[in-house]
Write a protein that holds these residues in place. Structure first.
Motif, PDB file in Angstrom:
ATOM      1  N   GLN A  70       3.331 -12.277   9.581  1.00  0.00           N
ATOM      2  CA  GLN A  70       3.256 -11.373   8.412  1.00  0.00           C
ATOM      3  C   GLN A  70       4.531 -11.463   7.569  1.00  0.00           C
ATOM      4  OE1 GLN A  70       2.231  -7.878  10.700  1.00  0.00           O
ATOM      5  NE2 GLN A  70       0.033  -8.059  10.195  1.00  0.00           N
ATOM      6  N   ALA A  71       5.658 -11.598   8.250  1.00  0.00           N
ATOM      7  CA  ALA A  71       6.929 -11.715   7.512  1.00  0.00           C
ATOM      8  C   ALA A  71       6.953 -13.024   6.706  1.00  0.00           C
ATOM      9  CB  ALA A  71       8.095 -11.673   8.494  1.00  0.00           C
ATOM     10  N   TYR A  72       6.466 -14.089   7.304  1.00  0.00           N
ATOM     11  CA  TYR A  72       6.406 -15.376   6.590  1.00  0.00           C
ATOM     12  C   TYR A  72       5.521 -15.261   5.343  1.00  0.00           C
ATOM     13  CZ  TYR A  72       8.358 -18.307  10.452  1.00  0.00           C
ATOM     14  OH  TYR A  72       9.155 -18.917  11.398  1.00  0.00           O
ATOM     15  N   GLU A  73       4.375 -14.618   5.531  1.00  0.00           N
ATOM     16  CA  GLU A  73       3.437 -14.498   4.398  1.00  0.00           C
ATOM     17  C   GLU A  73       4.087 -13.705   3.261  1.00  0.00           C
ATOM     18  OE1 GLU A  73      -1.058 -14.430   4.360  1.00  0.00           O
ATOM     19  OE2 GLU A  73      -0.598 -12.328   4.699  1.00  0.00           O
ATOM     20  N   LYS A  74       4.725 -12.618   3.641  1.00  0.00           N
ATOM     21  CA  LYS A  74       5.406 -11.781   2.644  1.00  0.00           C
ATOM     22  C   LYS A  74       6.533 -12.562   1.953  1.00  0.00           C
ATOM     23  CE  LYS A  74       7.350  -7.164   2.487  1.00  0.00           C
ATOM     24  NZ  LYS A  74       8.391  -6.545   3.256  1.00  0.00           N
ATOM     25  N   GLY A  75       7.189 -13.425   2.717  1.00  0.00           N
ATOM     26  CA  GLY A  75       8.322 -14.200   2.171  1.00  0.00           C
ATOM     27  C   GLY A  75       7.911 -15.366   1.289  1.00  0.00           C
ATOM     28  N   GLY A  76       6.594 -15.635   1.184  1.00  0.00           N
ATOM     29  CA  GLY A  76       6.140 -16.674   0.237  1.00  0.00           C
ATOM     30  C   GLY A  76       5.630 -17.954   0.884  1.00  0.00           C
ATOM     31  N   ALA A  77       5.420 -17.954   2.217  1.00  0.00           N
ATOM     32  CA  ALA A  77       4.853 -19.162   2.854  1.00  0.00           C
ATOM     33  C   ALA A  77       3.451 -19.408   2.300  1.00  0.00           C
ATOM     34  CB  ALA A  77       4.796 -18.969   4.363  1.00  0.00           C
ATOM     35  N   ALA A  78       3.127 -20.695   2.109  1.00  0.00           N
ATOM     36  CA  ALA A  78       1.780 -21.043   1.635  1.00  0.00           C
ATOM     37  C   ALA A  78       0.817 -21.079   2.812  1.00  0.00           C
ATOM     38  CB  ALA A  78       1.817 -22.410   0.955  1.00  0.00           C
ATOM     39  N   CYS A  79       1.281 -21.627   3.919  1.00  0.00           N
ATOM     40  CA  CYS A  79       0.473 -21.794   5.128  1.00  0.00           C
ATOM     41  C   CYS A  79       1.369 -21.519   6.333  1.00  0.00           C
ATOM     42  CB  CYS A  79      -0.036 -23.236   5.254  1.00  0.00           C
ATOM     43  SG  CYS A  79      -1.071 -23.786   3.886  1.00  0.00           S
ATOM     44  N   LEU A  80       0.750 -21.317   7.482  1.00  0.00           N
ATOM     45  CA  LEU A  80       1.523 -21.129   8.709  1.00  0.00           C
ATOM     46  C   LEU A  80       1.132 -22.199   9.728  1.00  0.00           C
ATOM     47  CD1 LEU A  80       1.199 -17.252   9.214  1.00  0.00           C
ATOM     48  CD2 LEU A  80       2.812 -18.515   7.774  1.00  0.00           C
ATOM     49  N   SER A  81       2.100 -22.557  10.568  1.00  0.00           N
ATOM     50  CA  SER A  81       1.838 -23.464  11.674  1.00  0.00           C
ATOM     51  C   SER A  81       2.053 -22.668  12.949  1.00  0.00           C
ATOM     52  CB  SER A  81       2.825 -24.638  11.601  1.00  0.00           C
ATOM     53  OG  SER A  81       2.907 -25.295  12.840  1.00  0.00           O
ATOM     54  N   VAL A  82       1.054 -22.660  13.831  1.00  0.00           N
ATOM     55  CA  VAL A  82       1.164 -21.857  15.049  1.00  0.00           C
ATOM     56  C   VAL A  82       1.117 -22.784  16.263  1.00  0.00           C
ATOM     57  CG1 VAL A  82       0.201 -19.928  16.358  1.00  0.00           C
ATOM     58  CG2 VAL A  82      -0.053 -19.980  13.871  1.00  0.00           C
ATOM     59  N   LEU A  83       2.211 -22.798  17.007  1.00  0.00           N
ATOM     60  CA  LEU A  83       2.263 -23.605  18.229  1.00  0.00           C
ATOM     61  C   LEU A  83       1.302 -23.000  19.246  1.00  0.00           C
ATOM     62  CD1 LEU A  83       3.930 -26.121  18.725  1.00  0.00           C
ATOM     63  CD2 LEU A  83       5.334 -24.704  17.260  1.00  0.00           C
ATOM     64  N   THR A  84       0.452 -23.824  19.814  1.00  0.00           N
ATOM     65  CA  THR A  84      -0.481 -23.296  20.816  1.00  0.00           C
ATOM     66  C   THR A  84      -0.189 -23.846  22.207  1.00  0.00           C
ATOM     67  OG1 THR A  84      -2.047 -24.971  20.053  1.00  0.00           O
ATOM     68  CG2 THR A  84      -2.385 -22.729  19.269  1.00  0.00           C
ATOM     69  N   ASP A  85       0.732 -24.796  22.298  1.00  0.00           N
ATOM     70  CA  ASP A  85       1.084 -25.343  23.613  1.00  0.00           C
ATOM     71  C   ASP A  85       1.884 -24.301  24.402  1.00  0.00           C
ATOM     72  OD1 ASP A  85       1.546 -27.780  25.479  1.00  0.00           O
ATOM     73  OD2 ASP A  85       3.502 -26.824  25.224  1.00  0.00           O
ATOM     74  N   GLU A  86       1.458 -24.053  25.627  1.00  0.00           N
ATOM     75  CA  GLU A  86       2.113 -22.996  26.414  1.00  0.00           C
ATOM     76  C   GLU A  86       3.312 -23.512  27.180  1.00  0.00           C
ATOM     77  OE1 GLU A  86      -0.495 -20.503  28.689  1.00  0.00           O
ATOM     78  OE2 GLU A  86      -1.970 -20.427  27.068  1.00  0.00           O
ATOM     79  N   LYS A  87       3.136 -24.644  27.846  1.00  0.00           N
ATOM     80  CA  LYS A  87       4.149 -25.070  28.802  1.00  0.00           C
ATOM     81  C   LYS A  87       5.479 -25.443  28.130  1.00  0.00           C
ATOM     82  CE  LYS A  87       5.114 -27.949  32.672  1.00  0.00           C
ATOM     83  NZ  LYS A  87       4.765 -28.885  33.661  1.00  0.00           N
ATOM     84  N   TYR A  88       5.416 -26.155  27.024  1.00  0.00           N
ATOM     85  CA  TYR A  88       6.656 -26.690  26.436  1.00  0.00           C
ATOM     86  C   TYR A  88       7.156 -25.875  25.228  1.00  0.00           C
ATOM     87  CZ  TYR A  88       5.542 -30.570  29.462  1.00  0.00           C
ATOM     88  OH  TYR A  88       5.255 -31.332  30.571  1.00  0.00           O
ATOM     89  N   PHE A  89       6.245 -25.112  24.582  1.00  0.00           N
ATOM     90  CA  PHE A  89       6.639 -24.391  23.362  1.00  0.00           C
ATOM     91  C   PHE A  89       6.449 -22.876  23.477  1.00  0.00           C
ATOM     92  CE2 PHE A  89       5.971 -28.723  22.115  1.00  0.00           C
ATOM     93  CZ  PHE A  89       6.944 -28.972  21.160  1.00  0.00           C
TER      94      PHE A  89
END
Ligand SMILES: O=C(O)c1ccccc1NCC(=O)[C@H](O)[C@H](O)COP(=O)(O)O
Length: 391
Positions: free
Chosen positions: A197-216
């Motif tokens: 939500q903070a990214y969206e408010k700050g002007g991000a066009a898109c978001l990238s969400v890491l879904t890997d559990e073990k390493y990220f």
């Protein structure tokens, strides 16, 4: 040839066990061949030197064995192809060989092939294991039923173009990233929805969400939670895709785009996966790291989005001049002709960095560390661009 045991199978098939490092690597494809696993060593294609071979006989099995041998053989062709495309990342070795193999290959079996040679290879082998477990729990047919009722995807590429036109700066894909193999924990107090939500408010066009559990330390739950929290920015599922099943799964969990890594996927897989993405309404961000990968990807029809990663995923070395290098000359021209949007990825911390990759030709940037570490990640975006880009 020191440390090599060779077995000559009838009629004229040779196997070798070697303690040498592989020169010609065998990978399984993502095309879902149901190879079973055992403790059998990795296999690679190789000419066998006649004076080191010992002949043994193996009698043929039944239909099941014949099918397994065929599948294995197809896997071999695909793996040879990957190596011939310069792909150094091997897939987890097929560990259950055809017992009565009676085909046209000459193979070398390697014990040391069972150890990953770098972090990316380790991630990919782990992913192979995870995906095979997930697929047993949620077969593709069951995912397809969910997709029929899933809400429509949002236009990832359109959002990047709109942001670029609005600000005159590269559209931002802001990464929701708790940790990474190269940097460890980036943010202790990690609330994915709050950060999104903070990214969206700050002007991000898109978001990238890491879904890997073990390493990220990411998860599909994070992706789903961000989507369900009403964030409007289109979402990239940042995964290590090795199997088309993962694309369907990402779609169900709320992704609008997915990452495909050219260092891991042969051309045929990329073509196939890009088609699946289109069918599911997802954008494919195809990531390259060097000239060879860029040339391979530029040869594939239908690519709209190419990411140039400034981080070498095998060594962790970061160098933002990589983006410039890959966009120079004819490659840059071809990219413009094809109207492909290029995303500069990794190692971007300052307005100068952003200006540098923009000058090189990118229309979007993917940024994690420098903004996720800020106490207010939304304000971090202003710091990265040197001005407030919020709407
Ligand atoms: O970030 C890593 O350490 C890493 C290691 C192995 C494979 C992938 C890795 N990172 C993925 C990425 O490329 C970055 O998350 C992304 O480009 C953002 O980079 P940054 O802005 O430098 O956090």
């Amino acid at each position: 040839m020191e440390g090599v045991i060779s077995l000559k199978l009838t009629p004229g098939i040779s196997f070798q066990c070697s303690d040498q490092l592989p020169k010609f690597l065998i990978r399984r494809s993502s095309m879902d061949l149901p190879l079973r696993r055992s403790n059998f060593p990795a296999i690679r294609a190789q000419q066998v030197s006649n004076n080191t071979t010992t002949t043994i006989s193996m009698k043929g099995g039944g239909e099941e064995d014949a099918l397994k041998a065929k599948e294995w053989e197809v896997g071999m062709y695909q793996n040879e192809l990957a190596a011939s495309q310069g792909i150094r990342i091997r897939r987890r070795p097929p560990t259950d060989p055809p017992l009565h193999y009676d085909g046209c290959f000459e193979f070398c079996l390697q014990d040391e092939g069972n150890t990953p040679r770098n972090i990316l290879e380790e991630i990919i082998w782990q992913k192979d294991f995870e995906v095979s477990q997930m697929k047993e729990m949620k077969p593709l047919a069951s995912l397809k039923e969910f997709i029929e009722n899933a809400p429509p995807t949002r236009d990832f590429v359109g959002a990047l173009k709109a942001a670029h036109s609005r600000t005159g700066l590269p559209g931002l894909i802001a990464e929701v990233k708790k940790a990474s193999p190269s940097r460890g924990i980036l943010r202790e107090n990690f609330d994915p929805v709050e950060i999104a939500q903070a990214y969206e408010k700050g002007g991000a066009a898109c978001l990238s969400v890491l879904t890997d559990e073990k390493y990220f330390k990411g998860s599909f739950e994070n992706l789903e939670a961000i989507r369900n929290a009403g964030v409007k920015c289109p979402l990239l599922c940042k995964e290590f895709v090795i199997d088309a099943w993962q694309i369907y799964y990402a779609r169900i969990k709320g992704a609008d785009a997915i990452l495909l890594i050219a260092a891991v996927l042969p051309d045929l897989d990329i073509r196939y996966m890009v088609k699946i993405c289109k069918m599911l309404g997802l954008a494919a961000l195809v990531e390259v790291h060097d000239e060879r990968e860029m040339d391979r990807v530029l040869g594939i029809e239908g690519i709209e989005l190419i990411g140039i990663n400034n981080r070498n995923l095998e060594t962790f070395e970061v160098d933002i001049s990589n983006t410039k290098k890959l966009l120079e000359g004819e490659r840059g021209q071809l990219i413009r002709q094809k109207d492909i949007i290029v995303v500069g990825e990794s190692g971007l911390f300052t307005p100068d960095h952003v200006a540098y990759v923009q000058e090189a030709g990118v229309k979007a940037v993917l940024v994690g560390e420098s903004i996720v570490k800020q106490s207010d990640p939304g304000k971090g975006i202003g710091g990265l661009f040197g001005k407030d880009i919020s709407v």
